[in-house]
Design an enzyme around this catalytic site. Structure first.
Site, short mmCIF file in Angstrom:
data_model
loop_
_atom_site.label_atom_id
_atom_site.label_comp_id
_atom_site.label_asym_id
_atom_site.label_seq_id
_atom_site.Cartn_x
_atom_site.Cartn_y
_atom_site.Cartn_z
N THR A 96 54.30 29.55 53.62
CA THR A 96 54.70 30.91 53.28
C THR A 96 53.51 31.56 52.59
O THR A 96 53.11 31.15 51.51
CB THR A 96 55.93 30.92 52.36
OG1 THR A 96 57.02 30.32 53.05
CG2 THR A 96 56.31 32.34 51.99
N LYS A 171 60.03 35.92 56.36
CA LYS A 171 60.22 34.96 55.27
C LYS A 171 60.35 35.67 53.93
O LYS A 171 61.09 35.23 53.05
CB LYS A 171 59.05 33.97 55.23
CG LYS A 171 59.17 32.88 54.16
CD LYS A 171 60.42 32.01 54.34
CE LYS A 171 60.58 30.99 53.21
NZ LYS A 171 59.60 29.90 53.27
N LYS A 239 55.28 32.08 43.64
CA LYS A 239 54.24 32.58 44.55
C LYS A 239 54.85 33.46 45.64
O LYS A 239 54.36 34.56 45.91
CB LYS A 239 53.48 31.40 45.15
CG LYS A 239 52.48 31.75 46.24
CD LYS A 239 53.01 31.57 47.65
CE LYS A 239 53.37 30.12 47.95
NZ LYS A 239 53.81 29.94 49.35
#
Length: 297
Positions: A96, A171, A239
Site C-alpha cells: 500500500t 486501497k 502510514k
C-alpha cells in the site's frame, strides 16, 4: 507454474508467497533482512542478493514492502527491480503506497518494454494465510490477465480498478472505511464494558445484525483476549492513513473522521504500540477513559 521473484517477506508477504510455493511455484526471493526469508528458503526458495537480481531471475516480480520510501528504493535504487527487469516482464507492487508512485513505476516499466501493476490487498494476516485476500488492481489490463492465476491463489476478490494508481486509490477508500469501522468497534466494546455487559454475549448479537463486519468477527475477539499481536501493524496503518489524508488534501476534500482516527493511532504509536496490530486502537480509547486495562501496552 513459471518461476517468480518475490520481494518482501513480512507478515503478509511471507504467507502470500507460501501459498504460491504450495502450488509449485519456483521462487527467487529477496528481503532487506535475510533472516525473515528463512522459512521460504527452507522450503526451497532461492535467495537473491538484490531486487535487481531477483527481477532478472523471473518474468513476474511481486513486491510487498513497508513504506513508500521502501518501494522507491526497491524499484528505483541502483540495484532495484527496474534495473533487472526483462522486456515484457510484469512487476506487481502489492504494497500500500502512494498512487503517484505507482504511476511512476508503470511509466518507468513501460520505458523498458515491461509492464507494471499496483495491486494492494486487504484481508489481514488471516486472509493472506487462507488465500482470501481482496486484491485491488490498477495498471495494464493485459498484464493483469497474465498474473491472474497467481492472484487467484492469493485472493478471492480480484477487481480491476483502472489505470496505474487506481488500485492504490481504491486501497485508500478501503483504509478510510476500516478506520471508521475500527473506532466504532472499539468504542462499542468500551461502552459495553462500562455498562456491565458480558462482551462475548453482546458480540454474538451485534455481529449478526446491521453492525456485522470483518472487524467485529476477527479483531473484536482479539481485543477481548488482550491479544494485540499484529495482523497488520499500527505503524503501517498510520502510514496508510497519512497517504489518504495527503491525497485528500491534494483533491481539496476534508476527511475529519479519518483525521481523528489518525491522531488516536499516533497516540498508540507514541506509547510504544507501533508494532501492535490495528486492534490496539482500543488501548488509546481505554487510556482516555481511564480504563485499567491500558497497562497491557
Amino acid at each position: 507454474m513459471p518461476p517468480i521473484a518475490w520481494i518482501g517477506t513480512g507478515v503478509m508477504g511471507r504467507s502470500m508467497c507460501e501459498r504460491l510455493m504450495d502450488r509449485g511455484a519456483r521462487v527467487f526471493v529477496f528481503n532487506r533482512t535475510k533472516s525473515k526469508s528463512a522459512p521460504l528458503l527452507e522450503r526451497g526458495a532461492t535467495w537473491c542478493n538484490s531486487p535487481a537480481e531477483a527481477a532478472a531471475s523471473a518474468h513476474t516480480v511481486f513486491t510487498i514492502v513497508g513504506y513508500p520510501e521502501d518501494v522507491e528504493q526497491v524499484y528505483f535504487g541502483s540495484d532495484g527491480v527496474l534495473s533487472g527487469l526483462d522486456r515484457d516482464a510484469v512487476c506487481v507492487d502489492m504494497t500500500t503506497t502512494s498512487p503517484s508512485l505507482s504511476a511512476r513505476i508503470a511509466e518507468a516499466a513501460a520505458e523498458r518494454g515491461a509492464h507494471a501493476l499496483d495491486a494492494p490487498v486487504s484481508g489481514g494476516d488471516v486472509g493472506a494465510r487462507e488465500g482470501r485476500l481482496s486484491i485491488m488492481v490498477g495498471g495494464d489490463e493485459q498484464a493483469l490477465a497474465r498474473v491472474t492465476p497467481y492472484f487467484e491463489i492469493m485472493g478471492q476478490n480480484i477487481v480491476y480498478q483502472g489505470p496505474a494508481g487506481s488500485g492504490q486509490h481504491t486501497k485508500m477508500c478501503n483504509q478510510i472505511a476500516i478506520a471508521g469501522t475500527m473506532i466504532g468497534v472499539c468504542e462499542s466494546l468500551l461502552y459495553g464494558t462500562r455498562a456491565g455487559l458480558d462482551l462475548e454475549t453482546m458480540l454474538r448479537s451485534i455481529s449478526k445484525g446491521a453492525a456485522s463486519c470483518w472487524t467485529l468477527d476477527n479483531l473484536a475477539p482479539r481485543i477481548l483476549a488482550r491479544n494485540f499481536d499484529p495482523g497488520f501493524f499500527v505503524d503501517h496503518f498510520i502510514k496508510d492513513m497519512g497517504i489518504a489524508l495527503q491525497e485528500a488534501a491534494a483533491m481539496k476534500i476534508s476527511l475529519p473522521g479519518l483525521a481523528l482516527v489518525h491522531q488516536l493511532y499516533l497516540a498508540v504509536q507514541a506509547r510504544g504500540g507501533g508494532h501492535h496490530g490495528t486492534q490496539a486502537l482500543s488501548l488509546a480509547l481505554e487510556f482516555l477513559a481511564g480504563h485499567e486495562e491500558t497497562e497491557a501496552l
